[in-house]
Design a protein around this motif. Structure first.
Motif, short mmCIF file in Angstrom:
data_model
loop_
_atom_site.label_atom_id
_atom_site.label_comp_id
_atom_site.label_asym_id
_atom_site.label_seq_id
_atom_site.Cartn_x
_atom_site.Cartn_y
_atom_site.Cartn_z
N SER A 185 -6.26 -5.96 31.48
CA SER A 185 -5.89 -6.95 32.49
C SER A 185 -4.79 -7.87 31.98
O SER A 185 -3.82 -8.16 32.70
N ILE A 186 -4.94 -8.33 30.74
CA ILE A 186 -3.93 -9.22 30.16
C ILE A 186 -2.58 -8.52 30.05
O ILE A 186 -1.53 -9.07 30.40
N GLU A 187 -2.60 -7.27 29.59
CA GLU A 187 -1.35 -6.53 29.41
C GLU A 187 -0.67 -6.27 30.75
O GLU A 187 0.56 -6.38 30.87
N ARG A 188 -1.46 -5.97 31.76
CA ARG A 188 -0.89 -5.71 33.09
C ARG A 188 -0.22 -6.97 33.65
O ARG A 188 0.88 -6.91 34.22
N ASN A 189 -0.85 -8.12 33.48
CA ASN A 189 -0.28 -9.37 33.98
C ASN A 189 0.96 -9.79 33.19
O ASN A 189 1.92 -10.33 33.76
N ILE A 190 0.94 -9.54 31.88
CA ILE A 190 2.12 -9.89 31.06
C ILE A 190 3.31 -9.03 31.46
O ILE A 190 4.45 -9.51 31.56
N ARG A 191 3.07 -7.74 31.69
CA ARG A 191 4.18 -6.85 32.07
C ARG A 191 4.79 -7.24 33.42
O ARG A 191 5.98 -7.06 33.64
N LYS A 192 3.94 -7.78 34.32
CA LYS A 192 4.47 -8.22 35.61
C LYS A 192 5.34 -9.47 35.48
O LYS A 192 6.29 -9.66 36.24
N GLY A 193 5.01 -10.32 34.52
CA GLY A 193 5.68 -11.61 34.42
C GLY A 193 6.86 -11.66 33.47
O GLY A 193 7.49 -12.71 33.33
N THR A 194 7.14 -10.56 32.76
CA THR A 194 8.26 -10.58 31.82
C THR A 194 8.92 -9.21 31.77
O THR A 194 8.31 -8.19 32.12
N ASN A 196 -11.05 -3.39 25.40
CA ASN A 196 -10.06 -2.79 26.27
C ASN A 196 -10.10 -3.37 27.68
O ASN A 196 -9.09 -3.38 28.39
N VAL A 197 -11.28 -3.89 28.09
CA VAL A 197 -11.39 -4.43 29.46
C VAL A 197 -10.51 -5.66 29.64
O VAL A 197 -9.66 -5.68 30.54
N PHE A 217 -15.93 12.59 30.15
CA PHE A 217 -15.45 11.45 29.36
C PHE A 217 -14.68 10.46 30.22
O PHE A 217 -14.82 9.24 30.07
N CYS A 218 -13.87 10.97 31.13
CA CYS A 218 -13.10 10.09 32.02
C CYS A 218 -14.03 9.29 32.94
O CYS A 218 -13.81 8.09 33.15
N VAL A 219 -15.07 9.93 33.47
CA VAL A 219 -16.01 9.23 34.35
C VAL A 219 -16.74 8.15 33.59
O VAL A 219 -16.88 7.01 34.07
N PHE A 220 -17.22 8.47 32.37
CA PHE A 220 -17.93 7.47 31.56
C PHE A 220 -17.02 6.29 31.22
O PHE A 220 -17.43 5.13 31.31
N SER A 221 -15.79 6.58 30.82
CA SER A 221 -14.85 5.51 30.45
C SER A 221 -14.52 4.64 31.65
O SER A 221 -14.53 3.40 31.56
N HIS A 222 -14.26 5.26 32.79
CA HIS A 222 -13.92 4.52 34.01
C HIS A 222 -15.09 3.66 34.48
O HIS A 222 -14.92 2.48 34.84
N THR A 223 -16.29 4.24 34.46
CA THR A 223 -17.48 3.50 34.90
C THR A 223 -17.77 2.33 33.98
O THR A 223 -18.10 1.23 34.45
N PHE A 224 -17.65 2.55 32.68
CA PHE A 224 -17.90 1.47 31.72
C PHE A 224 -16.89 0.34 31.93
O PHE A 224 -17.24 -0.84 31.89
N HIS A 225 -15.63 0.70 32.14
CA HIS A 225 -14.59 -0.32 32.36
C HIS A 225 -14.89 -1.13 33.62
O HIS A 225 -14.82 -2.37 33.61
N LEU A 226 -15.27 -0.45 34.71
CA LEU A 226 -15.58 -1.16 35.96
C LEU A 226 -16.80 -2.05 35.80
O LEU A 226 -16.83 -3.18 36.30
N PHE A 227 -17.81 -1.55 35.08
CA PHE A 227 -19.03 -2.33 34.91
C PHE A 227 -18.78 -3.60 34.10
O PHE A 227 -19.21 -4.69 34.49
N ILE A 228 -18.10 -3.46 32.96
CA ILE A 228 -17.84 -4.63 32.12
C ILE A 228 -16.97 -5.65 32.87
O ILE A 228 -17.23 -6.85 32.84
N ALA A 229 -15.94 -5.15 33.56
CA ALA A 229 -15.07 -6.06 34.32
C ALA A 229 -15.85 -6.76 35.42
O ALA A 229 -15.76 -7.99 35.59
N GLY A 230 -16.65 -6.01 36.18
CA GLY A 230 -17.44 -6.61 37.25
C GLY A 230 -18.51 -7.54 36.74
O GLY A 230 -18.72 -8.63 37.28
N GLN A 231 -19.19 -7.14 35.65
CA GLN A 231 -20.26 -7.96 35.10
C GLN A 231 -19.70 -9.26 34.53
O GLN A 231 -20.31 -10.33 34.68
N ALA A 232 -18.55 -9.19 33.87
CA ALA A 232 -17.93 -10.40 33.32
C ALA A 232 -17.49 -11.34 34.44
O ALA A 232 -17.69 -12.56 34.36
#
Length: 400
Positions: free
Chosen positions: A65-74, A60-61, A227-242
């Motif tokens: 990002s890919i989906e957000r950029n595609i929606r902006k460009g088309t 999902n991470v 659940f929202c905090v865990f999901s949001h934190t995990f998303h931020l961590f994976i995105a930042g770590q990558a």
């Protein structure tokens, strides 16, 4: 009367609930083995779903990002989700398979060359010890005085390598068998992950509706918030770590190319991938990279270690705090604790998941502490206000 009876009924319900919880806790600890077996059975039963949920969180991470950029460009709206899922799968699997395909064969070859070099070195030392002319030199005399059977040491080394090769083969066969044995679970989990990614908004809404419909508001809202905090934190961590891993791997590759250190692309990719595991990943990448470079040029291996030590200091003090640390907001001591506990519980995967889990718990505890402090401050202010009012009344009575 009605109010008093209602208060009594609430008090009775509270006592009944407390008594029931105590009985359940007592029965649970009295039959802890049966409880653990039951938990293990449920975990095994839901294993494909757990695997699918984890894969969905990871994929999902990049997908978001890919989906957000595609929606902006088309202006297209149909098929964007399918395209985003496909591209995220290609990106994640391609990255790991590419690194494995590049690094593993070269690492095996590097270890083989090191063993050959050590064997030849021991042969040379044995010849040096038996050569009467060379024994008269300072180096030859030093080697002769060591009183070491170099040929026996070589045979012991070869025997150890053969035994470890057998152990490695057994582990590889066991891992392959485990993968084949879990193929059905992995397949079902992968399909489940695709369904979650395809309809994540609907699933989120349905889950929230179920919790709110069947649980009291005092329970459902905190559960949803957690659940929202865990999901949001995990998303931020994976995105930042990558992001941090890509930056570190790129800088490592560029620096190695400038210093003309061999295996720059492969070692840079390896450093980037191992950087996904906090704290321990850098050490693993350094050891493997040093072994590969050592077979080509030992001096370059020393230069690589010095360069990587400097780069990791820059990464730890400048890159990581800005890219990852500011997002997860977890002190360094708790990062180390999370990596240690997660590694003991789940190996490398536990190390990776331990940090975002600890960050989410840290955020929840910090939020609860802040709310509790505000509540106590309000209560103190209210008590102080009542006391001030009483003092004013007493003063007025005295004046009267």
């Amino acid at each position: 009367m009605f109010d008093t009876g209602e208060k009594r009924w609430k008090l009775y319900k509270w006592f009944i609930g407390l008594f029931t919880c105590c009985i359940l806790i007592y029965l649970g600890f009295s039959n802890i083995s049966s409880v653990m077996k039951g938990i293990g059975w449920l975990t095994k039963l839901a294993k494909p779903l757990i695997i699918g949920a984890f894969l969905a969180l990871v994929f999902n991470v990049p997908m978001s990002s890919i989906e957000r950029n595609i929606r902006k460009g088309t202006k297209l709206r149909k098929g964007i989700r399918v395209l985003s899922i496909t591209l995220s799968l290609i990106l994640v699997f391609g990255m790991f398979l590419g690194v494995i395909g590049l690094v593993v064969p070269e690492l095996i070859e590097a270890i083989r060359l090191i063993i050959q070099i050590l064997g030849k070195g021991l042969d040379q030392l044995a010849k040096l010890e038996n050569n009467s002319t060379l024994v008269e030199t300072p180096i030859g005399a030093f080697v002769a005085n060591l009183d070491v059977d170099w040929l026996k040491l070589k045979s012991q080394m070869e025997a150890w390598v053969r035994s470890q090769s057998g152990v490695f083969v057994n582990h590889a066969v066991g891992a392959a068998g485990s993968i084949v044995g879990n193929f059905v679970s992995l397949s079902i989990g992968f399909v489940f992950a695709l369904y979650i990614l395809a309809s994540k908004e609907t699933l989120k809404s349905q889950t929230a509706r179920l919790l709110r419909a069947w649980l009291p508001e005092k329970i459902s809202e905190p559960v949803i918030h957690v659940f929202c905090v865990f999901s949001h934190t995990f998303h931020l961590f994976i995105a930042g770590q990558a992001t941090e891993a890509v930056i570190l791997g790129t800088l490592c590759m560029i620096g190695m190319a400038i210093l003309k250190i061999p295996y720059a692309p492969m070692v840079g990719a390896l450093i980037g991938v191992t950087a996904l595991i906090p704290v321990v990943g850098a050490f693993v990448g350094t050891v493997v990279g040093t072994i590969m470079i050592l077979t080509v040029n030992p001096l370059k291996a020393v230069i690589f270690d010095i360069f990587l030590a400097i780069l990791q200091q820059v990464e730890g003090n400048l890159i990581y705090p800005r890219v990852v640390g500011s997002k997860i907001n977890l002190p360094a001591i708790w990062v180390l604790a999370a990596v240690t506990i997660g590694g003991n519980l789940g190996g490398p995967l536990g190390m990776l998941l331990g940090v975002p889990a600890a960050s989410a718990v840290f955020a929840l505890v910090k939020e609860a502490t802040r709310n509790q402090e505000k509540k106590k401050a309000r209560n103190s202010a209210a008590v102080q206000s009542v006391a001030d009012d009483k003092n004013k009344e007493s003063i007025k009575k005295e004046e009267a």
